[in-house]
Design a protein around this motif. Structure first.
Motif, PDB file in Angstrom:
ATOM      1  N   PRO A   1       0.844  -1.200   0.000  1.00 40.05           N
ATOM      2  CA  PRO A   1       0.000   0.000   0.000  1.00 40.05           C
ATOM      3  C   PRO A   1       0.876   1.244   0.000  1.00 40.05           C
ATOM      4  O   PRO A   1       2.050   1.199   0.379  1.00 40.05           O
ATOM      5  N   ASP A   2       0.312   2.359  -0.402  1.00 36.33           N
ATOM      6  CA  ASP A   2       1.068   3.605  -0.494  1.00 36.33           C
ATOM      7  C   ASP A   2       1.614   4.060   0.854  1.00 36.33           C
ATOM      8  O   ASP A   2       2.738   4.544   0.947  1.00 36.33           O
ATOM      9  N   PHE A   3       0.809   3.937   1.908  1.00 38.84           N
ATOM     10  CA  PHE A   3       1.225   4.392   3.228  1.00 38.84           C
ATOM     11  C   PHE A   3       0.792   3.381   4.282  1.00 38.84           C
ATOM     12  O   PHE A   3      -0.335   2.910   4.271  1.00 38.84           O
ATOM     13  N   VAL A   4       1.687   3.083   5.190  1.00 42.52           N
ATOM     14  CA  VAL A   4       1.373   2.272   6.363  1.00 42.52           C
ATOM     15  C   VAL A   4       2.017   2.981   7.541  1.00 42.52           C
ATOM     16  O   VAL A   4       3.196   3.319   7.507  1.00 42.52           O
ATOM     17  N   PHE A   5       1.243   3.252   8.573  1.00 39.44           N
ATOM     18  CA  PHE A   5       1.822   3.915   9.729  1.00 39.44           C
ATOM     19  C   PHE A   5       1.106   3.485  10.994  1.00 39.44           C
ATOM     20  O   PHE A   5       0.026   2.906  10.956  1.00 39.44           O
ATOM     21  N   ALA A   6       1.722   3.770  12.125  1.00 38.12           N
ATOM     22  CA  ALA A   6       1.138   3.495  13.431  1.00 38.12           C
ATOM     23  C   ALA A   6       1.137   4.792  14.219  1.00 38.12           C
ATOM     24  O   ALA A   6       2.079   5.573  14.156  1.00 38.12           O
TER      25      ALA A   6
ATOM     26  N   VAL B   1      -2.652   1.984  10.455  1.00 37.57           N
ATOM     27  CA  VAL B   1      -3.437   2.416   9.303  1.00 37.57           C
ATOM     28  C   VAL B   1      -2.678   2.104   8.023  1.00 37.57           C
ATOM     29  O   VAL B   1      -1.480   2.344   7.938  1.00 37.57           O
ATOM     30  N   ALA B   2      -3.387   1.573   7.036  1.00 36.70           N
ATOM     31  CA  ALA B   2      -2.839   1.355   5.697  1.00 36.70           C
ATOM     32  C   ALA B   2      -3.705   2.157   4.731  1.00 36.70           C
ATOM     33  O   ALA B   2      -4.931   2.080   4.785  1.00 36.70           O
ATOM     34  N   ILE B   3      -3.066   2.933   3.874  1.00 35.96           N
ATOM     35  CA  ILE B   3      -3.792   3.780   2.930  1.00 35.96           C
ATOM     36  C   ILE B   3      -3.316   3.498   1.517  1.00 35.96           C
ATOM     37  O   ILE B   3      -2.115   3.468   1.249  1.00 35.96           O
ATOM     38  N   GLU B   4      -4.252   3.323   0.644  1.00 38.85           N
ATOM     39  CA  GLU B   4      -3.994   3.237  -0.789  1.00 38.85           C
ATOM     40  C   GLU B   4      -4.545   4.532  -1.370  1.00 38.85           C
ATOM     41  O   GLU B   4      -5.750   4.781  -1.331  1.00 38.85           O
ATOM     42  N   SER B   5      -3.680   5.403  -1.871  1.00 38.81           N
ATOM     43  CA  SER B   5      -4.143   6.671  -2.429  1.00 38.81           C
ATOM     44  C   SER B   5      -4.387   6.517  -3.927  1.00 38.81           C
ATOM     45  O   SER B   5      -3.711   5.739  -4.598  1.00 38.81           O
ATOM     46  N   LYS B   6      -5.371   7.244  -4.404  1.00 34.73           N
ATOM     47  CA  LYS B   6      -5.749   7.196  -5.825  1.00 34.73           C
ATOM     48  C   LYS B   6      -6.041   8.594  -6.325  1.00 34.73           C
ATOM     49  O   LYS B   6      -6.627   9.410  -5.609  1.00 34.73           O
ATOM     50  N   GLY B   7      -5.666   8.851  -7.553  1.00 31.11           N
ATOM     51  CA  GLY B   7      -6.048  10.101  -8.195  1.00 31.11           C
ATOM     52  C   GLY B   7      -7.551  10.104  -8.446  1.00 31.11           C
ATOM     53  O   GLY B   7      -8.168   9.053  -8.617  1.00 31.11           O
ATOM     54  N   ASP B   8      -8.132  11.288  -8.469  1.00 27.61           N
ATOM     55  CA  ASP B   8      -9.579  11.404  -8.658  1.00 27.61           C
ATOM     56  C   ASP B   8     -10.046  10.769  -9.964  1.00 27.61           C
ATOM     57  O   ASP B   8     -11.169  10.277 -10.056  1.00 27.61           O
ATOM     58  N   GLN B   9      -9.197  10.757 -10.960  1.00 25.36           N
ATOM     59  CA  GLN B   9      -9.570  10.181 -12.249  1.00 25.36           C
ATOM     60  C   GLN B   9      -9.799   8.669 -12.153  1.00 25.36           C
ATOM     61  O   GLN B   9     -10.403   8.064 -13.031  1.00 25.36           O
TER      62      GLN B   9
ATOM     63  N   VAL C   1      -8.124   6.204  -0.406  1.00 25.81           N
ATOM     64  CA  VAL C   1      -8.421   7.627  -0.262  1.00 25.81           C
ATOM     65  C   VAL C   1      -8.068   8.343  -1.559  1.00 25.81           C
ATOM     66  O   VAL C   1      -6.937   8.246  -2.033  1.00 25.81           O
ATOM     67  N   LEU C   2      -9.044   9.035  -2.122  1.00 23.32           N
ATOM     68  CA  LEU C   2      -8.786   9.842  -3.321  1.00 23.32           C
ATOM     69  C   LEU C   2      -8.003  11.087  -2.929  1.00 23.32           C
ATOM     70  O   LEU C   2      -8.149  11.607  -1.822  1.00 23.32           O
TER      71      LEU C   2
ATOM     72  N   VAL D   1      -9.349  15.826   4.241  1.00 27.61           N
ATOM     73  CA  VAL D   1     -10.480  15.562   5.121  1.00 27.61           C
ATOM     74  C   VAL D   1     -10.368  14.179   5.762  1.00 27.61           C
ATOM     75  O   VAL D   1     -10.570  14.019   6.961  1.00 27.61           O
ATOM     76  N   LYS D   2     -10.030  13.167   4.972  1.00 27.59           N
ATOM     77  CA  LYS D   2     -10.045  11.792   5.470  1.00 27.59           C
ATOM     78  C   LYS D   2      -8.795  11.392   6.240  1.00 27.59           C
ATOM     79  O   LYS D   2      -8.866  10.556   7.139  1.00 27.59           O
ATOM     80  N   LEU D   3      -7.656  11.954   5.915  1.00 31.85           N
ATOM     81  CA  LEU D   3      -6.421  11.557   6.584  1.00 31.85           C
ATOM     82  C   LEU D   3      -6.465  11.814   8.094  1.00 31.85           C
ATOM     83  O   LEU D   3      -6.134  10.917   8.868  1.00 31.85           O
ATOM     84  N   PRO D   4      -6.894  13.005   8.559  1.00 27.27           N
ATOM     85  CA  PRO D   4      -6.968  13.198  10.011  1.00 27.27           C
ATOM     86  C   PRO D   4      -7.926  12.222  10.702  1.00 27.27           C
ATOM     87  O   PRO D   4      -7.652  11.761  11.808  1.00 27.27           O
ATOM     88  N   VAL D   5      -9.000  11.870  10.034  1.00 28.82           N
ATOM     89  CA  VAL D   5      -9.960  10.915  10.602  1.00 28.82           C
ATOM     90  C   VAL D   5      -9.321   9.539  10.713  1.00 28.82           C
ATOM     91  O   VAL D   5      -9.477   8.839  11.716  1.00 28.82           O
ATOM     92  N   LEU D   6      -8.589   9.127   9.678  1.00 26.21           N
ATOM     93  CA  LEU D   6      -7.907   7.835   9.721  1.00 26.21           C
ATOM     94  C   LEU D   6      -6.842   7.798  10.805  1.00 26.21           C
ATOM     95  O   LEU D   6      -6.696   6.791  11.493  1.00 26.21           O
ATOM     96  N   ILE D   7      -6.118   8.869  10.971  1.00 24.02           N
ATOM     97  CA  ILE D   7      -5.067   8.909  11.978  1.00 24.02           C
ATOM     98  C   ILE D   7      -5.666   8.853  13.391  1.00 24.02           C
ATOM     99  O   ILE D   7      -5.207   8.092  14.231  1.00 24.02           O
ATOM    100  N   ASN D   8      -6.690   9.625  13.612  1.00 22.36           N
ATOM    101  CA  ASN D   8      -7.270   9.736  14.956  1.00 22.36           C
ATOM    102  C   ASN D   8      -8.292   8.647  15.275  1.00 22.36           C
ATOM    103  O   ASN D   8      -8.579   8.397  16.434  1.00 22.36           O
TER     104      ASN D   8
END
Length: 94
Positions: free
Chosen positions: A9-14, A25-33, A79-80, A86-93
């Motif tokens: 995944p693009d990002f993995v953090f604790a 948290v593991a995040i796969e980021s995607k462009g809006d397209q 996450v687009l 908006v979503k990153l702070p929610v995922l972190i917290n």
């Protein structure tokens, strides 16, 4: 349909919590397209399944590998880019 690139995944953090708990948290980021395409939706469903399987309330079933830490929350999401602020702070917290 399994994408070889999804093994990483693009990002993995604790994030540590005040009560000494941990949130992974593991995040796969995607462009809006890429919103709504087959690959994005496949990854979104997979990450939702992982989140449910490893959440604190999931419990461990026979044949499954339990999370070893006592207080670990786990969440994974697609996450687009336009939703990142908006979503990153929610995922972190959480």
């Amino acid at each position: 349909m399994c994408d070889e690139s999804f093994r990483y995944p693009d990002f993995v953090f604790a994030a540590l919590r005040d009560d000494a708990g941990e949130r992974r948290v593991a995040i796969e980021s995607k462009g809006d397209q890429l919103a709504g395409n087959l690959d994005t939706e496949y990854k979104r469903e997979l990450l939702e399944t992982l989140t449910k399987a490893y959440s604190k309330n999931a419990g461990t079933k026979a044949g499954e590998l339990p999370m070893t830490a006592k207080s670990v929350e786990y969440e994974a999401a697609v996450v687009l880019f336009s939703d990142m602020l908006v979503k990153l702070p929610v995922l972190i917290n959480g």
